[in-house]
Design a protein around this motif. Structure first.
Motif, PDB file in Angstrom:
ATOM      1  N   GLN A  47      96.095  28.208  75.342  1.00  0.00           N
ATOM      2  CA  GLN A  47      94.750  28.319  74.763  1.00  0.00           C
ATOM      3  C   GLN A  47      93.868  29.204  75.634  1.00  0.00           C
ATOM      4  O   GLN A  47      93.116  30.031  75.127  1.00  0.00           O
ATOM      5  N   SER A  53      90.777  27.747  71.306  1.00  0.00           N
ATOM      6  CA  SER A  53      91.138  26.346  71.495  1.00  0.00           C
ATOM      7  C   SER A  53      90.992  25.543  70.211  1.00  0.00           C
ATOM      8  O   SER A  53      91.374  24.369  70.171  1.00  0.00           O
ATOM      9  N   TYR A  60      95.214  30.728  65.951  1.00  0.00           N
ATOM     10  CA  TYR A  60      95.650  29.785  66.990  1.00  0.00           C
ATOM     11  C   TYR A  60      97.131  30.004  67.242  1.00  0.00           C
ATOM     12  O   TYR A  60      97.926  30.131  66.297  1.00  0.00           O
TER      13      TYR A  60
END
Length: 137
Positions: A47, A53, A60
């Motif tokens: 992350q 995050s 992501y």
């Protein structure tokens, strides 16, 4: 007597086996928790590396998602093992109680045998003393 000694050995073996099972489960839980913690560190590092995050974000990292899934699976397995650990501890406790009962019976029998042997010896000594006193009189 010999069969009781065999029973005591069997009970001790069962207790030792249950202790090994408890220890093995505890080790497995600790290992799963360690692996989950390592995955947490890897997730945080990933992350931080990509700067995202938010799990719902379209970019992501898939590595982080996969690591989260593995971590969650490990924690579910650890929880399942805790249930098994409780059952193993209960079985160990029961096995220890069974072993103690048999050992107490064995000890009680030894005390009885010693008391009987002492009584026989005392009877013999009393008889010898009575013969000696009869001869001296």
């Amino acid at each position: 007597m010999k069969s009781r000694n065999s029973l005591i050995r069997l009970k001790r073996f069962q207790v030792d086996e249950k202790r090994r099972q408890v220890t093995q489960i505890e080790v497995m839980i600790a290992e799963f928790e360690r692996m989950a913690a390592e995955l947490d560190e890897q997730i945080l590092a990933e992350q931080k590396r990509v700067g995202i995050s938010d799990v719902a974000h379209f970019a992501y990292p898939t590595f982080a998602k996969a690591a989260m899934q593995r971590r969650d699976n490990l924690m579910v397995s650890a929880d399942d093992l805790r249930v098994q650990l409780d059952a193993a501890r209960a079985a160990l406790s029961e096995a220890v109680e069974d072993m103690k009962k048999i050992e107490l019976i064995e000890e009680r029998d030894h005390v009885r045998e010693r008391a009987e042997a002492d009584r026989v010896e005392q009877d013999h000594l009393d008889e010898v003393a009575a013969r000696l006193s009869f001869r001296m009189a």
